[in-house]
Design a protein around this motif. Structure first.
Motif, PDB file in Angstrom:
ATOM      1  N   UNK A  23      62.290  -7.904  47.116  1.00 45.66           N
ATOM      2  CA  UNK A  23      63.538  -7.969  46.363  1.00 45.66           C
ATOM      3  C   UNK A  23      63.550  -9.128  45.384  1.00 45.66           C
ATOM      4  N   UNK A  24      62.740 -10.156  45.634  1.00 42.85           N
ATOM      5  CA  UNK A  24      62.718 -11.328  44.764  1.00 42.85           C
ATOM      6  C   UNK A  24      61.278 -11.793  44.620  1.00 42.85           C
ATOM      7  N   UNK A 123      72.817 -14.451  34.893  1.00 41.03           N
ATOM      8  CA  UNK A 123      72.524 -13.582  36.041  1.00 41.03           C
ATOM      9  C   UNK A 123      71.311 -12.727  35.683  1.00 41.03           C
ATOM     10  N   UNK A 124      70.145 -13.162  36.151  1.00 38.12           N
ATOM     11  CA  UNK A 124      68.899 -12.520  35.751  1.00 38.12           C
ATOM     12  C   UNK A 124      68.305 -11.694  36.879  1.00 38.12           C
ATOM     13  N   UNK A 125      67.937 -10.465  36.549  1.00 33.33           N
ATOM     14  CA  UNK A 125      67.322  -9.527  37.495  1.00 33.33           C
ATOM     15  C   UNK A 125      68.216  -9.332  38.726  1.00 33.33           C
ATOM     16  N   UNK A 126      69.503  -9.240  38.487  1.00 31.01           N
ATOM     17  CA  UNK A 126      70.489  -9.100  39.562  1.00 31.01           C
ATOM     18  C   UNK A 126      71.316  -7.831  39.410  1.00 31.01           C
ATOM     19  N   UNK A 127      71.735  -7.499  38.206  1.00 35.04           N
ATOM     20  CA  UNK A 127      72.742  -6.448  38.042  1.00 35.04           C
ATOM     21  C   UNK A 127      72.260  -5.086  38.525  1.00 35.04           C
ATOM     22  N   UNK A 128      70.947  -4.849  38.542  1.00 31.82           N
ATOM     23  CA  UNK A 128      70.435  -3.569  39.049  1.00 31.82           C
ATOM     24  C   UNK A 128      70.618  -3.424  40.554  1.00 31.82           C
ATOM     25  N   UNK A 167      71.564   7.258  35.728  1.00 32.91           N
ATOM     26  CA  UNK A 167      72.307   7.575  36.935  1.00 32.91           C
ATOM     27  C   UNK A 167      71.472   8.047  38.101  1.00 32.91           C
ATOM     28  N   UNK A 168      70.184   8.275  37.908  1.00 29.96           N
ATOM     29  CA  UNK A 168      69.326   8.726  38.998  1.00 29.96           C
ATOM     30  C   UNK A 168      68.933   7.553  39.887  1.00 29.96           C
ATOM     31  N   UNK A 169      68.721   7.819  41.166  1.00 26.46           N
ATOM     32  CA  UNK A 169      68.385   6.777  42.126  1.00 26.46           C
ATOM     33  C   UNK A 169      66.977   6.255  41.859  1.00 26.46           C
ATOM     34  N   UNK A 170      66.825   4.935  41.650  1.00 26.63           N
ATOM     35  CA  UNK A 170      65.500   4.370  41.406  1.00 26.63           C
ATOM     36  C   UNK A 170      64.594   4.472  42.629  1.00 26.63           C
ATOM     37  N   UNK A 171      63.296   4.451  42.378  1.00 23.93           N
ATOM     38  CA  UNK A 171      62.325   4.425  43.471  1.00 23.93           C
ATOM     39  C   UNK A 171      62.401   3.108  44.230  1.00 23.93           C
ATOM     40  N   UNK A 172      62.625   2.010  43.502  1.00 24.74           N
ATOM     41  CA  UNK A 172      62.758   0.704  44.143  1.00 24.74           C
ATOM     42  C   UNK A 172      63.949   0.731  45.098  1.00 24.74           C
ATOM     43  N   UNK A 173      63.720   0.508  46.401  1.00 25.04           N
ATOM     44  CA  UNK A 173      64.813   0.652  47.367  1.00 25.04           C
ATOM     45  C   UNK A 173      65.897  -0.412  47.229  1.00 25.04           C
ATOM     46  N   UNK A 174      65.608  -1.495  46.514  1.00 24.89           N
ATOM     47  CA  UNK A 174      66.588  -2.565  46.341  1.00 24.89           C
ATOM     48  C   UNK A 174      67.482  -2.350  45.122  1.00 24.89           C
TER      49      UNK A 174
END
Length: 269
Positions: A23-24, A123-128, A167-174
């Motif tokens: 996640x980070x 706020x970097x690499x957070x909003x997703x 709007x589609x669910x990303x592969x990245x689970x986070x």
């Protein structure tokens, strides 16, 4: 703020006890150099581009992770830097690793910041990762003083997840949702922010040349390596281990690895 701008070449060297979770990203982890430099490059760009705004300012970083980004912003001389992070272990680590930064545990769903109290909010690499992104952006606009600056970054969906639709669910689970430049601009506008600019963090010449000569993107190659399918890229580990902030530039959003949006809170009439 147009054109392709080289990012200042400086790395952090911080030991840390935090695990990689996916996640980070963290400094000083072998094999993680590309991702860490890519994140650090955005902070360096902010520090250089908005040095005047940062000097003497009240700065809040929302979603500060391990803490290295808030420490970069601190170098520009703000009056105070407050880092907000939900993960308790990261908060404890940052509190001891980075002097001059106040790290507070907070849930960004209810950001503990007084209205009109912040000069610069990053706020970097957070909003997703956020379930209520419109609400978060409205909170950011509320927290900023009139004319205050908001800077957010996020993976550029068309490049980060090719073929993934809006709007589609990303592969990245986070990740809750990944955005393109038009979506990001529209979300900032809907939150009441003004003077919106969407830039892009791009691979620099060295990475572009490597990708061109090998016929594969560096991110794609790293994913293939994780799957055990990297026989065709024998020098991948060598390149990844050598990547620094010098290998990234900030330019247009088209084809960018990450989007960097800059917006200003409305000034009351």
């Amino acid at each position: 703020m147009s054109g392709r701008r080289q990012v200042a070449p400086r790395l952090l060297a911080v030991s840390h006890p935090l695990p990689l979770t996916g996640e980070r990203t963290l400094p000083g982890v072998a094999g993680e150099e590309y991702w860490f430099a890519r994140h650090e490059a955005a902070y360096r760009w902010i520090a250089a581009t908005f040095a005047e705004r940062l000097r003497g300012a009240v700065v809040v970083e929302a979603g500060s992770g391990e803490g290295y980004g808030a420490a970069v912003l601190r170098e520009s001389g703000p009056r105070v830097v407050v880092a907000l992070e939900y993960d308790a272990a990261a908060v404890a680590h940052a509190g001891t690793a980075y002097a001059g930064v106040t790290t507070t545990r907070a849930n960004l769903a209810a950001m503990p910041v007084a209205p009109s109290s912040v000069d610069v909010l990053v706020s970097l690499q957070v909003i997703e990762h956020l379930w209520d992104l419109p609400g978060f952006l409205r909170d950011c606009a509320t927290a900023l003083r009139p004319g205050g600056l908001l800077v957010v970054s996020t993976p550029n969906r068309p490049v980060f997840s090719p073929g993934l639709g809006r709007g589609e669910k990303p592969t990245n689970p986070f990740h809750v949702e990944e955005l393109d430049a038009v979506q990001l601009r529209d979300l900032l506008d809907a939150a009441g922010l003004t003077a919106i600019e969407v830039h892009g963090l791009q691979h620099g010449a060295r990475i572009e040349e490597w990708e061109s000569t090998r016929g594969i993107g560096l991110v794609e190659a790293q994913i293939a390596a994780l799957r055990g399918d990297d026989d065709g890229v024998p020098d991948l580990a060598e390149l990844v281990g050598s990547v620094t902030v010098e290998d990234f530039v900030v330019g247009g959003a088209d084809g960018a690895q990450d989007l960097i949006a800059v917006a200003v809170s409305a000034v009351a009439p």
